[in-house]
Structure formats: structure tokens, C-alpha cells
Design an enzyme around this catalytic site. Structure first.
Site, mmCIF file in Angstrom:
data_model
loop_
_atom_site.group_PDB
_atom_site.id
_atom_site.type_symbol
_atom_site.label_atom_id
_atom_site.label_comp_id
_atom_site.label_asym_id
_atom_site.label_seq_id
_atom_site.Cartn_x
_atom_site.Cartn_y
_atom_site.Cartn_z
ATOM 1 N N HIS A 121 -5.942 -6.616 -3.502
ATOM 2 C CA HIS A 121 -4.825 -6.275 -4.391
ATOM 3 C C HIS A 121 -4.680 -7.402 -5.425
ATOM 4 C CE1 HIS A 121 -0.969 -3.665 -4.598
ATOM 5 N NE2 HIS A 121 -0.937 -4.459 -5.659
ATOM 6 N N GLU A 161 -5.915 -0.103 -7.450
ATOM 7 C CA GLU A 161 -5.761 0.137 -8.886
ATOM 8 C C GLU A 161 -6.757 -0.593 -9.773
ATOM 9 O OE1 GLU A 161 -1.712 -0.775 -9.873
ATOM 10 O OE2 GLU A 161 -0.953 0.934 -8.787
ATOM 11 N N ASN A 294 -1.216 5.815 -6.257
ATOM 12 C CA ASN A 294 -0.023 5.044 -6.627
ATOM 13 C C ASN A 294 0.570 5.716 -7.855
ATOM 14 O OD1 ASN A 294 -0.973 3.267 -4.708
ATOM 15 N ND2 ASN A 294 -1.338 1.574 -6.114
ATOM 16 N N TYR A 296 4.208 6.313 -10.310
ATOM 17 C CA TYR A 296 5.578 5.894 -10.609
ATOM 18 C C TYR A 296 6.261 6.732 -11.681
ATOM 19 C CZ TYR A 296 4.609 1.628 -7.965
ATOM 20 O OH TYR A 296 4.304 0.751 -6.962
#
Ligand code: GBH
Length: 454
Positions: A121, A161, A294, A296
Site C-alpha cells: 500500500h 491502487e 476501492n 468513493y
């Protein structure tokens, strides 16, 4: 009801994953304890004099307390990442660092919480560079080490990501290592990231899978939902599809589709885009047991503007949703159903895990308002309702939901100014006091109800 449907479908042959997510550099602190060497995020923040993760939430020391909070709230899963430069010093293993992750994993399991482990990450050991091919081997070796040490982990995520760490790290210069430059660097990063991911997946399948029944390896990809500003306008539709490809398809199509970049990505970048060999394509294609998403926020795509400004958050004078505590984060629940359904329709993955979803509040000294976080409750209510619709009406095979984030933490280039936590952290307190927010209680109640319905 949504969960019952997944069970009768056969999609869920294990309990739905209700968890929270974190990342090592954002929470651990202890940046030079236990033999840890610096990652490029330590170097980047220190060189720029930015806020940094030196102490962060002090999760390194406080994780037993945090695990008790997760347990009380009823979470069944917890996603954390490994700080590569904590467990390896160059090519050598660092025993103390490895022991930290063994202890963390065992403490979770003792409390009936399943670990979901992200290998990477964003905190690259200082000596590597994602533009340089030798990171591929180095990552495969690091992955091998962690697979061999954390034998009880059933859910692995290779990379978090790649779009973000490649674009922001090697093109926009906002993330470590802070390189602002041509798109070639970012594309080379993405190319190596895909190879590194597939190599790690291969290592697991060859060496560990046979002895680890039920273990799964995937990747976590991030994407906004791109909605045509005028849904009936063909040019808006086409440009929206291109934007989905440039953010999500860039990585999803190689892994879950053809093994290669999608046509939109190839035509957009032309000769700048590196080329996979047939053997590489074969290695990348299908290299994931689940689709980690992921998500948002959503944006409108307006083809009439052209250039770099074809994204907008305003339609006929009204914003796409309420603005959260980050300038990029508008609350758009319906976009969640759309992106989930899009993924199901385009790639038809065996399973989807929402590996991050959540919202920020801007920091303020008014702790009471941060803890009574009713707008975050509204966020979860909206997004989870849309998630249920995706499962019930659109047959999306969703097996888990991990909220970002367990704790308020170090929000990368924005430092401590944005709080994404279900649990408040007092960063002025040397003891990093925690206070459970209302939204955490809300999610806890919801998990308890979902469990009752099973
Ligand atoms: C996640 O990325 C990260 O995985 C997590 O570590 C982080 O704490 C969390 O989001 C909250 O931000 O898109 O150019 O306007 C989500 C993707 C990428 C969204 C960076 C915000 C800001 C720069 N994020 N982006 S830009």
C-alpha cells in the site's frame, strides 16, 4: 435480504466479510523501530517537511486495543498492509519486523477476526523505483516471504491502487517519490505493477495454494464512477467509457479480461504505452481470485468541454452530491451501484470485495462534532443501500465490504487535515487517544442485524 440472496445463489460459501481497512504507513508509526528502514514515503515527507507517518496512530504499539474495539463493534474482517521496509532490509529479512505481523495476525485470529492482508500500500523501500523492471523480482520475493510467514491468512491483496501510486507518484508528483514528469514514467510504473502483481499471484498458486484451502489472492483497484453528463448524448457516453478505461480498465482489463490493455488505453497513449509479450499476457490474464474495488465518489463527464476539463461535479447548477471533507469526494450513492454493476457486466468476476469505501470530515478542534458524525452515517446508509440493490437486482457477486477506515489516520499528501476514521484519534495526545464515532456504532448495529438475518 441481499446477503440471503448471495447464500442461495451459492456466491457466499463463507460469511459475508464485514470489515474495516487500513494501510501500514497511514497508521503504524514506529518508523525506525524494530529494524525498520525507510520507505520512499518517509523520505518524501521528511525531505519536503510535510506532515508524516513517523508516529501516525501508533498502531504499532496500540493494535491490541484497536482489535478489542473492532471486536466490540462486531467486525468479522480487518484489512491491513505490510510495510515492506519493516520486514526486509534490502534483500535480507528483518526478523523483528516479520514478528510484528505474525503477532498482529495471531491477535486478530484469537479475537475471531479474519485478516485481509495487502502486500503493498504505497510504501516502497527507498532503493526501488516502480519505473525500473527490477522491482518485479523484488516484489515477487517479498510476496513469497510474507506468504511463507503468515500461513493463516486467507485473503491476500497484492497491490493497492496502482493507478494512484503510478499517476500521483510518477506523473503528478503529489505522492512519493514526488516525480512530476511525462506520462511515460507512470505507464512504465503501471506495466511493472501488473507484472509484479501477476508474479506474486503465480508464486502463491505454485507454492502455497495446494496447502492453503480456501485462500484467495487478488488486487485492489480504485475508480470513480464516470457518468455521462447527458446520458442520451453519444459523445458523453463514449468519453465516459474512455475515462473508465483510463482509470479502471488500464488494470482491470489485463487481469480480469484479455490479459492486455484495453483498446481505449492503447489508442490514448499510442507508442508511449509499453507492450506485453504473449507470455506476459498469459501470466496476467486471470491472475486474481476476486475483484477488489476501492470506491468513493462519482464525476460527470462533459464532452463539450474537451481538453483537461471534461470532468464536472455540477449538472444544471446542482452538485452531483454533498461535498465531504476532501475536495475530490462528493457523496454519490447511486454511482456505487453503477460501478458495481458495470464491473459485473464487463468482467463478470467470480467475486467482488469492496476493499475500501468511506468518507472524510475536515479536521476541526470541535471533537464532539467529529465523533457525532451523522453525515458519515448518511454516507454508509446511502452506499450500503445501493450495494444491496446491486446484489438483489443486478446479480453482483459481492462477498465483502471493508469500510475505509478503522481510524482517523495519515491521509498522504493531505496529512492529518482529513479524517476518514470510524474511530477518532487525538493526534495531539502522545498516547493517541481513540474515541469510537457514532458511525462505527451504526455499522456495528447493521452488522449485527445482517448476521441475525442469515
Ligand atoms: C484511497 O485511495 C487510498 O487507498 C487510501 O490509502 C486513502 O486513505 C483513501 O483513498 C482516502 O483518500 O484523484 O488526482 O484528485 C482512493 C483514491 C486517490 C482518491 C487520490 C483521491 C486525490 C487526488 N484517491 N485522490 S486526485
Amino acid at each position: 435480504r441481499a446477503i440471503k440472496k448471495l447464500q442461495s445463489d451459492g456466491t457466499l460459501n463463507q460469511p459475508f466479510m464485514w470489515g474495516t481497512a487500513t494501510a501500514a504507513y497511514q497508521v503504524e508509526g514506529a518508523w525506525k523501530e524494530g529494524g525498520r528502514s525507510p520507505s520512499h514515503w518517509d523520505t518524501f515527507t521528511h525531505n519536503k517537511g510535510m506532515e508524516n507517518g513517523d508516529v501516525a496512530c501508533d498502531f504499532y504499539h496500540k493494535y491490541p486495543e484497536d482489535i478489542q474495539l473492532m471486536k466490540q463493534l462486531g467486525f468479522t474482517h480487518f484489512r491491513y498492509s505490510i510495510s515492506w521496509s519493516r520486514v526486509m532490509n534490502g534483500e535480507l529479512r528483518n526478523e523483528q519486523g516479520i514478528q510484528f505481523y505474525r503477532d498482529l495476525t495471531q491477535e486478530l485470529l484469537r479475537n475471531n477476526i479474519e485478516p485481509v492482508v495487502t502486500l503493498y500500500h504505497w510504501d516502497l523501500p527507498d532503493q526501488y523505483d516502480w519505473r525500473d523492471e527490477n522491482v518485479v523480482n523484488a516484489f515477487a520475493e517479498f510476496a513469497d516471504l510474507m506468504f511463507s510467514e503468515l500461513t493463516d491468512v486467507k485473503h491476500w491483496i497484492t497491490l493497492n491502487e496502482p493507478w494512484v501510486f503510478c499517476a500521483l507518484g510518477y506523473h503528478y508528483g503529489l505522492h512519493a517519490p514526488g516525480t512530476e514528469g511525462p506520462e511515460t514514467g507512470m505507464l512504465q510504473c503501471g506495466h511493472n505493477a501488473l507484472k509484479a502483481h501477476a508474479r506474486a499471484y503465480g508464486v502463491f498458486k505454485e507454492r502455497y495454494d495446494p496447502h492453503r484451502p480456501g485462500a484467495k489472492v487478488g488486487i485492489a483497484l480504485s475508480s470513480h464512477w464516470f457518468e455521462p453528463l447527458e446520458p442520451s448524448n453519444a459523445a458523453d457516453q463514449e468519453l465516459s467509457e474512455k475515462k473508465r478505461d483510463l482509470m479502471l480498465g488500464w488494470f482491470a482489463e489485463p487481469v480480469y479480461g484479455s490479459g492486455d490493455y484495453p483498446p481505449n488505453v492503447k489508442s490514448h497513449y499510442g507508442d508511449q504505452l509499453p507492450v506485453f509479450s504473449e507470455a506476459e499476457k498469459a501470466m496476467i490474464k486471470g491472475s486474481s481470485d476476486f475483484f477488489g474495488l476501492n470506491h468513493y465518489t462519482s464525476v460527470y463527464v462533459d464532452s463539450t468541454r474537451g481538453g483537461g476539463s471534461d470532468e464536472t461535479r455540477i449538472k444544471h447548477g446542482a452538485p452531483i452530491g454533498a461535498l465531504a471533507g476532501s475536495e475530490w469526494l462528493y457523496v454519490v450513492p447511486w454511482g456505487f451501484n453503477r460501478i458495481l454493476t458495470y464491473i459485473k457486466t464487463r468482467w463478470d468476476p467470480k467475486a467482488i470485495v469492496v476493499t475500501e469505501n468511506g468518507m472524510s470530515d475536515a479536521d476541526t478542534s470541535d471533537v464532539t462534532s467529529l465523533v457525532n458524525d451523522y453525515s458519515r452515517i448518511a454516507f454508509f446508509e446511502g452506499y450500503l443501500t445501493e450495494m444491496a440493490k446491486a446484489i438483489l437486482h443486478n446479480d453482483v457477486p459481492l462477498v465483502g465490504y471493508l469500510a475505509w477506515s478503522l481510524l482517523d489516520n495519515f491521509e498522504w499528501e493531505d496529512g492529518y487535515a482529513e479524517r476518514f476514521g470510524l474511530i477518532y484519534v487525538d493526534f495531539n495526545d502522545p498516547g493517541r487517544r481513540r474515541v469510537v464515532k457514532q458511525s462505527a456504532e451504526y455499522l456495528g448495529g447493521l452488522i449485527a442485524q445482517a448476521e441475525l438475518c442469515r
